[in-house]
Design a protein around this motif. Structure first.
Motif, PDB file in Angstrom:
ATOM      1  N   LEU B 250      14.298   7.771 -26.979  1.00 57.98           N
ATOM      2  CA  LEU B 250      15.021   7.568 -28.081  1.00 57.98           C
ATOM      3  C   LEU B 250      16.099   7.276 -28.502  1.00 57.98           C
ATOM      4  O   LEU B 250      16.587   7.240 -27.497  1.00 57.98           O
ATOM      5  N   LYS B 252      19.603   6.248 -31.838  1.00 57.54           N
ATOM      6  CA  LYS B 252      19.628   6.657 -32.944  1.00 57.54           C
ATOM      7  C   LYS B 252      18.955   5.421 -33.678  1.00 57.54           C
ATOM      8  O   LYS B 252      18.929   3.972 -33.438  1.00 57.54           O
ATOM      9  N   TYR B 270       8.349   7.321 -36.034  1.00 57.51           N
ATOM     10  CA  TYR B 270       8.507   9.083 -36.309  1.00 57.51           C
ATOM     11  C   TYR B 270       9.381   8.559 -37.989  1.00 57.51           C
ATOM     12  O   TYR B 270      10.178   8.069 -38.197  1.00 57.51           O
ATOM     13  N   PRO B 271       9.687  10.066 -38.557  1.00 50.49           N
ATOM     14  CA  PRO B 271      10.678  10.468 -39.690  1.00 50.49           C
ATOM     15  C   PRO B 271      12.473   9.993 -38.558  1.00 50.49           C
ATOM     16  O   PRO B 271      11.629  10.977 -37.125  1.00 50.49           O
ATOM     17  N   MET B 273      16.165  11.782 -37.103  1.00 47.16           N
ATOM     18  CA  MET B 273      16.049  13.926 -37.348  1.00 47.16           C
ATOM     19  C   MET B 273      18.027  13.365 -37.322  1.00 47.16           C
ATOM     20  O   MET B 273      18.157  12.525 -36.057  1.00 47.16           O
ATOM     21  N   LYS B 274      18.115  14.290 -38.482  1.00 46.66           N
ATOM     22  CA  LYS B 274      19.342  14.091 -38.214  1.00 46.66           C
ATOM     23  C   LYS B 274      20.642  15.303 -37.295  1.00 46.66           C
ATOM     24  O   LYS B 274      19.987  16.700 -37.070  1.00 46.66           O
ATOM     25  N   LEU B 280      18.668  10.427 -34.867  1.00 46.29           N
ATOM     26  CA  LEU B 280      18.175   9.909 -33.589  1.00 46.29           C
ATOM     27  C   LEU B 280      16.375  10.045 -34.325  1.00 46.29           C
ATOM     28  O   LEU B 280      15.977  10.149 -35.544  1.00 46.29           O
ATOM     29  N   LEU B 282      13.028   8.835 -33.032  1.00 51.81           N
ATOM     30  CA  LEU B 282      10.993   8.812 -31.295  1.00 51.81           C
ATOM     31  C   LEU B 282      11.656   7.248 -31.542  1.00 51.81           C
ATOM     32  O   LEU B 282      10.746   6.130 -32.961  1.00 51.81           O
ATOM     33  N   PHE B 315       6.456   5.948 -28.631  1.00 50.04           N
ATOM     34  CA  PHE B 315       6.363   6.712 -30.130  1.00 50.04           C
ATOM     35  C   PHE B 315       5.590   6.224 -31.442  1.00 50.04           C
ATOM     36  O   PHE B 315       6.131   5.573 -31.460  1.00 50.04           O
ATOM     37  N   TYR B 317       3.445   6.123 -35.711  1.00 52.92           N
ATOM     38  CA  TYR B 317       2.763   7.218 -35.820  1.00 52.92           C
ATOM     39  C   TYR B 317       1.557   6.253 -36.192  1.00 52.92           C
ATOM     40  O   TYR B 317       1.226   5.169 -37.157  1.00 52.92           O
TER      41      TYR B 317
END
Lengths: 602, 602
Positions: B250, B252, B270-271, B273-274, B280, B282, B315, B317
């Motif tokens: 993963l 930024k 993938y969405p 993540m804060k 960040l 994946l 990763f 989706y």
């Protein structure tokens, strides 16, 4: 009172005296800072392990260059041997005094104390400097031992980012010059051994702002060490009948709600990701995944103890201030395992685990009792918020662990309130190379999750029974072990872990083809045995001395000096990184030596 | 016109005829369904590869048991040899007709056509069944060849979840009985070889609703195969001077914005993540991570070609409907690499890559030209939306790849508009065990990202230059290779990949200790060579025949039958899973045989 008790009491007293002396040094430092910077506002100044600090609010930035100046003024105060006088004031008078002296942080502290019901507070005074303080202190400044100011850092008032940033000066003080010098040497050594520094020098890993904090990128050299460790663990555990599985490092949030991790570890987990109808989250722990494997088919007592192991990638959101090289990261690879056992098997299972830990540790050069010991971490029957409520189960589990530790005559001590939420554990308390003790990894007794996940097995009578789960690591997080080993060996790894094992050093460019030839022969020798020997040729345009120096800087265990004589004889002249000259060897002979050393992991 | 052209034309015509015939079969099926279920509403009924389907809206559920009934009515229609008549109607009349027949989906389709500007639409009629249809069809129902209805599944009207769910019947039709039978055999074989089925039977991997879709959990047996493949790749690539690195899966979001992946692949990522101040995500690709390693220090031409390889977790989706066992997953481990090279080195580098691919494929039992061939995937100078605009760079890159393929005399064909956004590529087109061709993995020429990331090296004159990056995989995604190998070998893996390699079968319980003894000896033999032999003992309470049967079901390559005679002589009687009896051997002799076979990977 026995002689041992006496000794312990003396040690305790000495510790109190040392604390008081360090605390007084902090006051003297504050007094000195006040003399140099008139407008200073004082924060707090407690003792810490091996020293003390004091926080100051100052308009100008203190730098390392200011520290000798402060030390000089401190020495004057000590030389004049001012007394440290204590006096007490009613809260109102205390507030008045501190307001007069324009010390808003002290005023705030007194107000806090008043709110807690204090009517009177105590002060200590040295020369003109008056400080709100409970003590204790030494009687006179002259009793302060040799000291040194070490560093300056920023620190938020009361540790909160919402408050002003103060300047914190760290210092240390000791009974005598020798102890001070020993400690300063220790700090120097710690800096020298720092895995971040060595990791950079040897090019083992890097960080990238664009990738993110706490997410190391391993170069081929770092990855070589990592892979050796990982394979060692997988092979040793597989040999010991562990089933090495591979499960995904993420799952639905629901899984961690069932396991009970989500409420406990939510704050240290990454945020969930919505994918279609699913809400996924990066895993903080591997246990629920292994439970899913266990539950994927009916289980019989014949399969128990069933041992799932995994090199498990786990994500933990560590605060950015706590990230430290490979020691504290946001993604790590844990040598994890979960053992499903009957009640009757638990003791034997834990003994096997302790045996594995001893073996793995010994390979890494660690001695039980010396480099590490065990801590029996117990629950707290009163704390039903933190611990699952079931007194009988806790008693049983704790007794089992205690009995095992006694039976295997393991060096251990007990600690209350250190258990996991689902049961007691044995913590492997590892001393780092500088003597500081930390929990390296754990063996945990879990009677809660088998219940939550409704894990069962069929016993010989055909009845459904509940297994116990033992969570354990054999070597901890690979990243952390790497950090530990880098510091332990100062980058001069044993041969099997060395990122580069052999340096080929042709004396002149004329021997370059011979160097290639030797390299090829060694490669083939090891490749036939399924192993890639890690070699490097120091080529062109440099003197032999320079090539040797570079190989030594890279801590390469073996250097092969290749000149005309060696080429003619078909030999290699072998030197070690320690400077030993092992003389000329046939290539086969050298290869055999390497093989043996790699195999023995020494 | 050459003979070859003639042949190709004939094949093309035949294909058209077959299509028309299958399309007519779909109409006949719809007519038959209409006769059986009066209230049916018709969706659409196109041809597909090897057959056709038709969607029906029906109040009752069609089951597999209904298919023979439908087939029977279809055969009656075919026997009566009704013509398939075409007629055209103005849109208004067409709408009126379909409204009269209470066919709302057809009404909707006609309205769609009208909106697209059609004034007239065509219908085909067979017996009483009238269908909106463009054709073509065969002239009479009697021309329909042997057919079979295969399955029923749910399908949303127009593929959207917002629309009603219809029932889709799949069928197939062929020129003659032999072709039909061949195809049905093929389907049977495909079912037999399906890696999901075999994976379950052999217990190689499982899925868990609580973990999530497309996220397989590998058991110890599945992980054993995976580990063998992974180590094989790492060792072979390391031997070929790849630097095997390990980077986090993963980073930024910013990193993928710079690389240009984010706009192109956003929908399959993938969405984000804060975490603190960082966002960040994946990773969908490994390249930017390797670029960060490349950029972590200044690079010299002396280091090039610099080859970073990684078993890279990625990763993606994938839509839940597209997930298929290990073939299509949401997390996979790609045997990835990025080679940084000078313009002058590119051809040699690509040749090396093709050589590696040939070698790795041959170890997996694949022949170039037979099991796989190359596709040169080109850009499209007109499509500046999809492809980075730089005609000269595209020309140069495409020519380089073409030249390499010609120079190594590789079997290849060209395809426009199949390139990556950053450059052309060579796709390795693999035939699966049933003959279907798919892109297994690729070798890509990238002249865009070195620019975006400002990658440089210093040339012999001390000038900064831009390297070319070659993206490549040697074996593709490990999960996919596993799926492929499971189907190829039907679970009967070569020895080195077999999850269990040796089954110990004591004839009676009396020989159990001897079995343990043999197992121990074999384990030790291999452990001394750094290898964990994967063995299982078939113990108690079963007849020898049953034990042999179970070992065969598990496709274990070697069975050691251990009776009194063997125990006395200190031998093992060796049988293979194919049923061969190799007779009695000394344990050492058997171990040597195993060693050789494992080493040879056959």
């Amino acid at each position: 009172m026995t002689a041992k008790d006496m000794e312990e009491l003396t040690m305790k007293e000495e510790k109190i005296n040392l604390e008081a002396m360090r605390h007084s040094t902090a006051h003297v430092m504050a007094a000195a800072v006040g003399k140099i910077f008139k407008s200073v506002k004082y924060g707090v100044g407690p003792t810490i392990e091996n020293g003390f600090y004091y926080d100051f609010d100052l308009p100008n930035q203190i730098s390392l260059e200011d520290l000798p100046k402060i030390e000089k003024v401190m020495k004057e105060i000590i030389q004049k041997d001012f007394p440290l006088n204590c006096f007490r004031l009613p809260v109102e008078d205390a507030l008045k005094l501190m307001k007069e002296k324009e010390q808003p942080y002290k005023v705030e502290l007194i107000e806090d104390l008043a709110r807690q019901g204090e009517k009177e507070v105590s002060f200590y005074q040295v020369e003109d400097f008056v400080d709100l303080c409970k003590g204790p202190h030494v009687e006179r400044a002259g009793q302060i031992g040799p000291f040194k100011l070490l560093s300056v850092a920023g620190a938020y008032w009361k540790g909160s980012e919402k408050n002003p940033m103060l300047q914190r000066i760290y210092g240390t003080a000791w009974k005598n010059e020798k102890e001070l010098q020993d400690y300063l040497n220790y700090l120097e050594e710690a800096k020298e051994r720092d895995h971040r520094k060595i990791g950079k020098e040897l090019g083992l890993f890097v960080f990238s702002d664009l990738v993110g904090k706490g997410l190391p990128l391993f170069t081929a050299k770092g990855a070589a060490i990592r892979r050796e460790l990982e394979r060692f663990v997988v092979e040793e555990e597989t040999k010991r009948s562990y089933q090495h599985v591979i499960t995904p490092p993420l799952a639905k949030v629901e899984l961690y709600k069932i396991s009970g991790h989500y409420p406990y570890y939510k704050d240290t987990m990454y945020p969930p990701m919505k994918v279609d109808e699913e809400e996924l989250i990066l895993r903080p722990m591997t246990c629920p995944h292994h439970f899913m494997l266990y539950k994927s088919q009916p289980r019989s007592y014949k399969e128990l103890p069933l041992k799932y192991a995994e090199l498990a990638h786990q994500f933990r959101y560590e605060k950015s201030g706590e990230l430290t090289g490979l020691m504290r990261v946001r993604l790590f690879c844990l040598a994890d395992a979960h053992i499903f056992a009957t009640q009757e098997q638990v003791k034997e299972v834990i003994k096997d685990v302790l045996d594995l830990i001893d073996y793995v540790s010994s390979v890494l050069g660690l001695k039980k009792g010396e480099d590490y010991r065990y801590r029996l971490s117990l629950g707290d029957r009163q704390d039903t918020q933190k611990y699952y409520k079931n007194d009988k189960a806790w008693d049983k589990a704790e007794n089992t662990l205690r009995e095992v530790l006694k039976e295997v005559k393991a060096p251990f001590f007990e600690a209350s309130g250190e258990a996991a939420f689902y049961g007691p554990k044995i913590d492997i308390q590892m001393k780092n190379v500088l003597g500081k003790e930390e929990t390296a990894f754990t063996v945990q007794y879990d009677f809660v999750q088998p219940e939550r996940f409704d894990l069962t097995y069929v016993d010989p009578e055909g009845k459904e029974k509940r297994p116990v789960v033992i969570h354990r690591s054999s070597i901890g997080a690979i990243e952390r072990v790497m950090a530990f080993l880098i510091e332990k060996y100062k980058g001069a790894f044993p041969l099997w872990l060395s990122p580069i094992q052999v340096a080929l050093i042709p004396i002149t460019d004329k021997q370059l083809p011979y160097a290639q030839n030797v390299k090829g022969q060694l490669s083939d020798h090891f490749w036939q045995r399924g192993y890639n020997l890690r070699q490097i040729t120091f080529g062109q345009n440099e003197t032999m001395q320079e090539k040797i120096r570079q190989a030594q800087l890279q801590k390469i265990p073996y250097m092969l000096i290749l000149g005309g004589r060696e080429e003619e004889a078909g030999t290699v002249s072998v030197r070690t990184r320690k400077g030993e000259n092992l003389g000329a060897m046939k290539i086969d002979e050298f290869a055999a030596r390497l093989s043996k050393e790699i195999e023995e992991k020494k």
